[in-house]
Each structure stands twice: as structure tokens, then as C-alpha cells.
Enzyme design. Structure first.
Site, PDB file in Angstrom:
ATOM      1  N   GLY A  97     113.328  33.321   1.157  1.00 14.89           N
ATOM      2  CA  GLY A  97     114.392  34.325   1.042  1.00 14.89           C
ATOM      3  C   GLY A  97     115.800  33.765   1.180  1.00 14.89           C
ATOM      4  O   GLY A  97     116.750  34.512   1.338  1.00 14.89           O
TER       5      GLY A  97
ATOM      6  N   TRP B 220     105.051  41.407  -2.414  1.00 13.07           N
ATOM      7  CA  TRP B 220     106.113  42.419  -2.450  1.00 13.07           C
ATOM      8  C   TRP B 220     106.673  42.732  -1.072  1.00 13.07           C
ATOM      9  O   TRP B 220     107.644  43.493  -0.944  1.00 13.07           O
ATOM     10  CB  TRP B 220     105.586  43.701  -3.115  1.00 13.07           C
ATOM     11  CG  TRP B 220     105.449  43.593  -4.605  1.00 13.07           C
ATOM     12  CD1 TRP B 220     105.854  42.552  -5.397  1.00 13.07           C
ATOM     13  CD2 TRP B 220     104.880  44.580  -5.483  1.00 13.07           C
ATOM     14  NE1 TRP B 220     105.566  42.828  -6.711  1.00 13.07           N
ATOM     15  CE2 TRP B 220     104.962  44.070  -6.797  1.00 13.07           C
ATOM     16  CE3 TRP B 220     104.297  45.840  -5.294  1.00 13.07           C
ATOM     17  CZ2 TRP B 220     104.497  44.767  -7.912  1.00 13.07           C
ATOM     18  CZ3 TRP B 220     103.828  46.535  -6.396  1.00 13.07           C
ATOM     19  CH2 TRP B 220     103.933  46.006  -7.694  1.00 13.07           C
ATOM     20  N   LYS B 221     106.028  42.238  -0.030  1.00 15.80           N
ATOM     21  CA  LYS B 221     106.467  42.524   1.345  1.00 15.80           C
ATOM     22  C   LYS B 221     106.626  44.047   1.502  1.00 15.80           C
ATOM     23  O   LYS B 221     105.821  44.794   0.949  1.00 15.80           O
ATOM     24  CB  LYS B 221     107.744  41.744   1.663  1.00 15.80           C
ATOM     25  CG  LYS B 221     107.558  40.242   1.354  1.00 15.80           C
ATOM     26  CD  LYS B 221     108.646  39.352   1.848  1.00 15.80           C
ATOM     27  CE  LYS B 221     108.331  37.907   1.478  1.00 15.80           C
ATOM     28  NZ  LYS B 221     109.300  36.949   1.987  1.00 15.80           N
TER      29      LYS B 221
ATOM     30  N   GLU C 252     104.525  27.366   2.655  1.00 19.04           N
ATOM     31  CA  GLU C 252     105.790  28.094   2.615  1.00 19.04           C
ATOM     32  C   GLU C 252     106.706  27.580   3.723  1.00 19.04           C
ATOM     33  O   GLU C 252     106.649  28.077   4.862  1.00 19.04           O
ATOM     34  CB  GLU C 252     105.544  29.599   2.822  1.00 19.04           C
ATOM     35  CG  GLU C 252     104.722  30.235   1.726  1.00 19.04           C
ATOM     36  CD  GLU C 252     105.072  31.706   1.542  1.00 19.04           C
ATOM     37  OE1 GLU C 252     105.285  32.088   0.392  1.00 19.04           O
ATOM     38  OE2 GLU C 252     105.155  32.461   2.526  1.00 19.04           O
TER      39      GLU C 252
HETATM   40  P1  13P Z   1     110.939  34.441  -1.428  1.00 18.55           P
HETATM   41  O1  13P Z   1     110.304  34.094  -2.754  1.00 18.55           O
HETATM   42  O2  13P Z   1     111.695  35.726  -1.452  1.00 18.55           O
HETATM   43  O3  13P Z   1     111.682  33.287  -0.860  1.00 18.55           O
HETATM   44  O4  13P Z   1     109.711  34.721  -0.410  1.00 18.55           O
HETATM   45  C1  13P Z   1     108.677  33.807  -0.333  1.00 18.55           C
HETATM   46  C2  13P Z   1     107.567  34.389   0.439  1.00 18.55           C
HETATM   47  O5  13P Z   1     107.696  34.631   1.627  1.00 18.55           O
HETATM   48  C3  13P Z   1     106.318  34.691  -0.264  1.00 18.55           C
HETATM   49  O6  13P Z   1     105.313  35.001   0.626  1.00 18.55           O
END
Ligand code: 13P
Length: 241
Positions: free
Chosen positions: A171, A10-11, A165
Site C-alpha cells: 500500500g 480486496w481487503k 509480501e
Molecule cells: P497493495 O497491492 O495495495 O500494496 O497490497 C498488497 C497486499 O497486501 C495484498 O495482500
């Protein structure tokens, strides 16, 4: 056996009320989800206690987004492993590219944090990945192998999840081609003696690309940012076909 793990990161999103609202809407959506799929929500520190109480006894596991390497001390703004373990945190993200990029996280501190998580019986999710510039220069493999070598010094390969990643895919909506993600994850697996480590893909995972991603033989799950913020969207990801 490699475990399938679908994790939401969720950051810096959702306060306590919003976190609980998500859980309430999400739970019924996973009633029929195969038990073999591990579901993890990595929430902000302030939501962990209330979520832990709410998720207790259920199938959704709780994750944090960082952990300090010392057990206590004068480290303003940091959180210790014992604090997370006490409230029932099962997983913790370590070395996310946003931590490396914006907060000066190095391979050395990532390594310390991985070991701290394991010491507290919390499973670390180690993030590795290359920048666009490194990919364009043909350095992807070397960058990843170098990160793994430095990050995993004295880290127990039996209690570890890795997330590939690619930074340029985070994002941006610019997902890494599923075949290419599969190839890089295969390279990551070659670096490990324990072939049972779960290796996830992360970077613009969405309901409309999860099926293709999970169809790849080397990919054991996903670490999902933006698309994990909405319960219906994350449920579709967890319920990939
Ligand atoms: P997104 O799915 O928003 O691209 O983010 C990926 C992420 O950083 C998961 O840790």
C-alpha cells in the site's frame, strides 16, 4: 509444474453490488487470458455468496480473507472453514501482515488456520514478509525462514500457496525491486521440500510493474491489493506480457 496464480485481495472494500459490478466489467477482459493462469478474487465475507453464484462454472476462483481453526463454537466474529466450503470458496488468505499487525495474529494461530483451510479442501495463501526495520537491520532472510518454520508445522506442502509480501511495500507504492523479490522467493523455495509450491509476490503490484515482476524466474504470480479494485487495472495485471 508450478501454477501461475494472480489473486486480488480486496481487503475491506466493496459491498455486494460493487463486487458484482466488478465481476461484470472484469469478465470480458479475460476472455483471451491463457487458461494456465489461475485468477482469484479474495472478497469480503459479505460478498462471497453472491459472487459464488455469479462465478459458478466460470474460470474465476473465489477466495476469502480469513478462516477460523475450529469448525464451530463460541468465537464471535469468526468464520469457519465449513461455512466457506459450503459456498464454494476455493482459496483463503492466511496470516496477512494486516491480520498479524492489527488483530494479534501469531505464527501459532496462522498455523492453526492453515491446517483448518486444508481440512476443508480450501487452498490457503500464506503471507510472509519483513518490516522495513527488519530489512534495514539485515534480518529479512531470518525473519522469513522463522515465519515459515513456525507457520508450516504439519501443513501439507501439496495444497498451499505462499505470498512473499514485504510489509514496507504494501500500500505504499514502494514496490520491492523485482530482482530482490525474486531472490527472497528463491530463499523461500529452498525451505520447501515440494518445489512445486506456487510462490507469489505482493506489495504495490500495478499494471506498470507486473510485466517485470512476472519475468522473474522464481515468481509464480501476484497477490494484489489496491490495483485489484479496478477491473481494467486488475485485468492488465492478469494479462501481463
Ligand atoms: P497493495 O497491492 O495495495 O500494496 O497490497 C498488497 C497486499 O497486501 C495484498 O495482500
Amino acid at each position: 509444474m508450478r501454477k501461475i496464480i494472480l489473486a486480488g485481495n480486496w481487503k475491506m472494500h466493496k459491498n455486494q453490488a460493487e463486487s458484482l459490478e466488478f465481476v461484470q466489467a472484469f469478465k470480458p477482459e479475460i476472455d483471451n487470458t491463457d487458461e494456465s493462469r489461475e485468477i482469484v478474487l479474495c472478497a469480503p465475507f459479505t460478498s462471497l455468496t453472491v459472487m459464488s453464484k455469479n462465478l459458478h462454472g466460470g474460470r474465476i476462483k473465489l477466495g476469502a480473507q480469513n478462516i477460523h481453526w475450529e469448525d464451530k463454537g463460541a468465537y464471535t466474529g469468526e468464520i469457519a472453514g465449513g461455512m466457506l466450503a459450503e459456498i464454494g470458496v476455493d482459496y483463503v488468505i492466511v496470516g496477512h501482515s494486516e491480520r498479524r499487525q492489527y488483530f494479534g495474529e501469531t505464527d501459532e494461530t496462522v498455523n492453526f488456520r492453515l491446517k483448518a483451510a486444508q481440512r476443508h479442501h480450501i487452498i490457503p495463501i500464506l503471507c510472509v514478509g519483513e518490516t522495513k526495520q527488519q530489512r534495514d537491520a539485515g534480518e529479512t532472510e531470518n525473519v522469513i525462514i522463522d515465519q515459515l518454520k513456525k507457520d508450516l508445522v504439519d501443513v501439507d506442502r501439496g495444497n498451499l500457496v505462499i505470498a512473499y509480501e514485504p510489509i514496507w511495500a504494501i500500500g505504499t507504492g514502494d514496490t520491492c525491486d523485482a530482482n530482490e523479490a525474486n531472490r527472497v522467493i528463491g530463499i523461500i523455495r529452498q525451505q520447501l521440500d515440494n518445489k512445486d509450491v506456487t510462490i507469489q509476490y505482493g506489495g504495490s503490484v500495478k499494471p506498470d510493474n507486473i510485466d517485470e515482476i512476472m519475468a522473474q524466474p522464481e515468481i509464480d504470480g501476484a497477490l494484489v491489493g489496491g490495483a485489484s479494485l479496478d477491473p481494467i487495472s486488475f485485468a492488465r495485471i492478469v494479462n501481463y506480457q
